[in-house]
Design a protein around this motif. Structure first.
Motif, PDB file in Angstrom:
ATOM      1  N   PRO A 160      25.690   2.968  14.372  1.00 48.86           N
ATOM      2  CA  PRO A 160      26.857   2.127  14.126  1.00 48.86           C
ATOM      3  C   PRO A 160      27.248   2.059  12.653  1.00 48.86           C
ATOM      4  CG  PRO A 160      24.933   0.749  14.438  1.00 48.86           C
ATOM      5  CD  PRO A 160      24.496   2.157  14.706  1.00 48.86           C
ATOM      6  N   LEU A 161      26.329   2.441  11.766  1.00 53.39           N
ATOM      7  CA  LEU A 161      26.586   2.223  10.343  1.00 53.39           C
ATOM      8  C   LEU A 161      26.840   3.508   9.578  1.00 53.39           C
ATOM      9  CD1 LEU A 161      23.684  -0.348   9.804  1.00 53.39           C
ATOM     10  CD2 LEU A 161      25.995  -0.761  10.633  1.00 53.39           C
ATOM     11  N   SER A 162      26.819   4.640  10.281  1.00 49.83           N
ATOM     12  CA  SER A 162      26.834   5.905   9.538  1.00 49.83           C
ATOM     13  C   SER A 162      28.172   6.195   8.856  1.00 49.83           C
ATOM     14  CB  SER A 162      26.418   7.064  10.437  1.00 49.83           C
ATOM     15  OG  SER A 162      27.188   7.055  11.587  1.00 49.83           O
ATOM     16  N   ALA A 163      29.257   5.518   9.276  1.00 44.84           N
ATOM     17  CA  ALA A 163      30.535   5.783   8.610  1.00 44.84           C
ATOM     18  C   ALA A 163      30.781   4.826   7.438  1.00 44.84           C
ATOM     19  CB  ALA A 163      31.670   5.661   9.624  1.00 44.84           C
ATOM     20  N   LEU A 164      29.813   3.947   7.181  1.00 47.55           N
ATOM     21  CA  LEU A 164      30.043   2.905   6.168  1.00 47.55           C
ATOM     22  C   LEU A 164      29.368   3.245   4.844  1.00 47.55           C
ATOM     23  CD1 LEU A 164      29.298  -0.195   8.413  1.00 47.55           C
ATOM     24  CD2 LEU A 164      31.495   0.922   8.036  1.00 47.55           C
ATOM     25  N   ASP A 165      29.948   2.729   3.749  1.00 46.29           N
ATOM     26  CA  ASP A 165      29.295   2.966   2.466  1.00 46.29           C
ATOM     27  C   ASP A 165      28.037   2.093   2.369  1.00 46.29           C
ATOM     28  OD1 ASP A 165      29.850   0.402   1.345  1.00 46.29           O
ATOM     29  OD2 ASP A 165      31.868   1.052   0.853  1.00 46.29           O
ATOM     30  N   ILE A 166      27.227   2.378   1.371  1.00 44.77           N
ATOM     31  CA  ILE A 166      25.886   1.790   1.295  1.00 44.77           C
ATOM     32  C   ILE A 166      25.908   0.248   1.240  1.00 44.77           C
ATOM     33  CG2 ILE A 166      25.743   2.177  -1.220  1.00 44.77           C
ATOM     34  CD1 ILE A 166      22.785   2.643   1.102  1.00 44.77           C
ATOM     35  N   LYS A 167      26.930  -0.302   0.552  1.00 40.41           N
ATOM     36  CA  LYS A 167      26.998  -1.758   0.405  1.00 40.41           C
ATOM     37  C   LYS A 167      27.301  -2.422   1.763  1.00 40.41           C
ATOM     38  CE  LYS A 167      28.915  -4.948  -2.913  1.00 40.41           C
ATOM     39  NZ  LYS A 167      30.021  -5.177  -3.826  1.00 40.41           N
ATOM     40  N   MET A 168      28.299  -1.858   2.444  1.00 38.26           N
ATOM     41  CA  MET A 168      28.691  -2.348   3.768  1.00 38.26           C
ATOM     42  C   MET A 168      27.537  -2.199   4.753  1.00 38.26           C
ATOM     43  SD  MET A 168      31.296  -3.703   4.779  1.00 38.26           S
ATOM     44  CE  MET A 168      32.687  -4.309   3.902  1.00 38.26           C
ATOM     45  N   ARG A 169      26.878  -1.061   4.624  1.00 39.83           N
ATOM     46  CA  ARG A 169      25.767  -0.740   5.502  1.00 39.83           C
ATOM     47  C   ARG A 169      24.678  -1.808   5.425  1.00 39.83           C
ATOM     48  NH1 ARG A 169      24.762   4.971   6.939  1.00 39.83           N
ATOM     49  NH2 ARG A 169      22.821   4.767   8.053  1.00 39.83           N
ATOM     50  N   THR A 170      24.349  -2.159   4.188  1.00 35.26           N
ATOM     51  CA  THR A 170      23.306  -3.169   3.970  1.00 35.26           C
ATOM     52  C   THR A 170      23.721  -4.506   4.579  1.00 35.26           C
ATOM     53  OG1 THR A 170      22.907  -2.040   1.904  1.00 35.26           O
ATOM     54  CG2 THR A 170      21.881  -4.174   2.134  1.00 35.26           C
ATOM     55  N   LYS A 171      24.999  -4.844   4.411  1.00 33.67           N
ATOM     56  CA  LYS A 171      25.504  -6.115   4.932  1.00 33.67           C
ATOM     57  C   LYS A 171      25.423  -6.135   6.471  1.00 33.67           C
ATOM     58  CE  LYS A 171      29.237  -9.153   3.777  1.00 33.67           C
ATOM     59  NZ  LYS A 171      30.630  -9.275   3.443  1.00 33.67           N
ATOM     60  N   LEU A 172      25.869  -5.027   7.056  1.00 34.51           N
ATOM     61  CA  LEU A 172      25.852  -4.922   8.519  1.00 34.51           C
ATOM     62  C   LEU A 172      24.425  -4.940   9.066  1.00 34.51           C
ATOM     63  CD1 LEU A 172      27.974  -4.502  10.829  1.00 34.51           C
ATOM     64  CD2 LEU A 172      28.917  -4.423   8.550  1.00 34.51           C
ATOM     65  N   GLN A 173      23.522  -4.285   8.328  1.00 38.83           N
ATOM     66  CA  GLN A 173      22.109  -4.296   8.755  1.00 38.83           C
ATOM     67  C   GLN A 173      21.630  -5.743   8.860  1.00 38.83           C
ATOM     68  OE1 GLN A 173      20.343  -2.026   5.616  1.00 38.83           O
ATOM     69  NE2 GLN A 173      20.708  -0.056   6.610  1.00 38.83           N
ATOM     70  N   ASP A 174      22.046  -6.553   7.876  1.00 38.06           N
ATOM     71  CA  ASP A 174      21.607  -7.946   7.873  1.00 38.06           C
ATOM     72  C   ASP A 174      22.212  -8.730   9.042  1.00 38.06           C
ATOM     73  OD1 ASP A 174      20.079  -7.376   5.689  1.00 38.06           O
ATOM     74  OD2 ASP A 174      21.564  -8.040   4.227  1.00 38.06           O
ATOM     75  N   TYR A 175      23.477  -8.442   9.368  1.00 38.41           N
ATOM     76  CA  TYR A 175      24.092  -9.096  10.532  1.00 38.41           C
ATOM     77  C   TYR A 175      23.359  -8.706  11.817  1.00 38.41           C
ATOM     78  CZ  TYR A 175      28.187 -11.000   8.145  1.00 38.41           C
ATOM     79  OH  TYR A 175      29.024 -11.729   7.351  1.00 38.41           O
ATOM     80  N   ILE A 176      23.021  -7.409  11.915  1.00 39.34           N
ATOM     81  CA  ILE A 176      22.323  -6.946  13.129  1.00 39.34           C
ATOM     82  C   ILE A 176      20.981  -7.663  13.261  1.00 39.34           C
ATOM     83  CG2 ILE A 176      21.186  -4.946  14.210  1.00 39.34           C
ATOM     84  CD1 ILE A 176      23.494  -3.229  13.010  1.00 39.34           C
ATOM     85  N   LEU A 177      20.241  -7.735  12.145  1.00 43.52           N
ATOM     86  CA  LEU A 177      18.935  -8.405  12.188  1.00 43.52           C
ATOM     87  C   LEU A 177      19.103  -9.885  12.558  1.00 43.52           C
ATOM     88  CD1 LEU A 177      17.176  -6.789   9.089  1.00 43.52           C
ATOM     89  CD2 LEU A 177      16.536  -6.516  11.497  1.00 43.52           C
ATOM     90  N   LYS A 178      20.180 -10.484  12.049  1.00 46.85           N
ATOM     91  CA  LYS A 178      20.430 -11.909  12.315  1.00 46.85           C
ATOM     92  C   LYS A 178      20.675 -12.148  13.816  1.00 46.85           C
ATOM     93  CE  LYS A 178      23.690 -15.500  10.779  1.00 46.85           C
ATOM     94  NZ  LYS A 178      24.914 -15.714   9.983  1.00 46.85           N
ATOM     95  N   VAL A 179      21.589 -11.351  14.409  1.00 46.09           N
ATOM     96  CA  VAL A 179      21.882 -11.585  15.839  1.00 46.09           C
ATOM     97  C   VAL A 179      20.713 -11.155  16.716  1.00 46.09           C
ATOM     98  CG1 VAL A 179      24.391 -11.506  15.641  1.00 46.09           C
ATOM     99  CG2 VAL A 179      23.157  -9.395  16.145  1.00 46.09           C
ATOM    100  N   HIS A 180      20.007 -10.129  16.273  1.00 46.10           N
ATOM    101  CA  HIS A 180      18.840  -9.677  17.042  1.00 46.10           C
ATOM    102  C   HIS A 180      17.856 -10.839  17.210  1.00 46.10           C
ATOM    103  CE1 HIS A 180      15.421  -7.253  18.303  1.00 46.10           C
ATOM    104  NE2 HIS A 180      14.729  -7.823  17.350  1.00 46.10           N
TER     105      HIS A 180
END
Ligand SMILES: Nc1ncnc2c1ncn2[C@@H]1O[C@H](COP(=O)(O)OP(=O)(O)OP(=O)(O)O)[C@@H](O)[C@H]1O
Length: 291
Positions: A160-180
């Protein structure tokens, strides 16, 4: 516990490939499928979702059997409690963010979950916008929220994150961990990024030619026993240059390039494009805040 056994003959670029896997995932775990392109990772997710038919297999999710080819059981995709996020966001362009989420509700389902997700994934300011007015990262947050509307038992994330730049990627990773954590989900993520796999997952399954060739805690799977570095990063080799009798290896780590001096023996087993661990045993780094 989620038990997945699947057999499927796939047509790979160089002929038939037999996918044959058997994995167990504990409820509440976040696991990653990691492997080369064409190894069979997406096919595994599609079979779990019921979008691709297995030749043989069994999928048991907690007490429920979703697939049991021996006994003629095969639940339809809509009967499997799955949330799916792909690399492309697949949002309805004519609907606002909130409408996209409301549209995902089951018939008769309480709408409260939509407000809850808008809150958790911080979509409040974006809820009345249409997808064309959102950045890639924002769209992917909406896609993540939409995948959770029906309260899935398994959240599946196909790069889900492969099209995003590194900053966005990190942010999204944190959202995923949060909802998980917040929704006590069992999550299966496909990722090509070793750093992401290490950060995100409890267990990684390395898939090669349709088989699981290694599995375990990411840090243990990706580092060999010989490396006991105090300080280590994962990256990708971008360039190998010979300079006199040594080699300079350029490695992309996140969004930074690092140059490492290597000897002839070191570079025998590596080539451009390889994923590597850069480790140092005696290293006393300076820490400086960046703005
Ligand atoms: N329905 C199908 N029937 C037969 N073969 C298929 C089918 N779907 C995909 N394949 C083939 O199976 C192989 C594995 O594809 P898959 O998409 O699962 O790999 P992947 O590991 O997810 O790769 P990537 O990282 O590039 O997405 C590919 O060679 C693909 O062409």
């Amino acid at each position: 516990m989620i038990h997945i056994t699947l057999q499927k003959e796939l047509t790979a670029a160089n002929g038939a490939m037999q996918l044959d896997i058997s994995i167990n995932i504990e409820q509440g775990q976040l696991v990653t499928l990691y492997g080369d392109s064409g190894a069979g990772k997406t096919s595994i997710l599609r079979m779990v979702a019921g979008l691709l038919q297995a030749n043989e297999g069994r999928i048991a999710v907690n007490q429920n059997t979703w697939l049991d080819t021996k006994n003629g059981i095969c639940l339809k995709p809509q009967q499997r409690k799955i949330g799916f996020v792909f690399q492309d966001y697949a949002l309805f362009p004519n609907m606002t963010v909130k409408e996209n989420l409301l549209f995902a509700l089951e018939k008769g389902q309480n709408k409260e979950i939509v407000n809850e997700l808008i809150d958790i994934i911080e979509l409040g300011d974006l809820q009345d916008r249409k997808p064309t007015n959102l950045s890639g990262g924002q769209k992917q947050r909406v896609a993540l929220a939409r995948a959770l509307v029906r309260k899935p038992e398994i959240l599946m994330l196909d790069e889900p994150l492969s099209a995003l730049d590194i900053k966005m990627r990190t942010k999204l990773q944190d959202y995923i961990l949060k909802v998980h954590k917040q929704f006590n989900l069992t999550t299966i993520l496909i990722s090509h990024e070793i750093g992401e796999v290490i950060k995100m997952s409890d267990t990684v399954f390395i898939i090669k030619n349709g088989k699981v060739i290694r599995q375990g805690k990411p840090i243990e799977v990706f580092t060999t026993k010989q490396i006991s570095g105090k300080f280590q990063f994962s990256g990708e080799i971008i360039q190998i240059e010979k300079e006199d009798i040594i080699y300079i290896v350029t490695i992309l780590i996140g969004s930074n390039f690092v140059k490492i001096v290597a000897e002839e023996d070191d570079i025998k087993t590596i080539t451009v494009g390889d994923k590597v661990i850069v480790a140092s045993k005696a290293f006393n780094p300076l820490l400086q805040k960046i703005n």
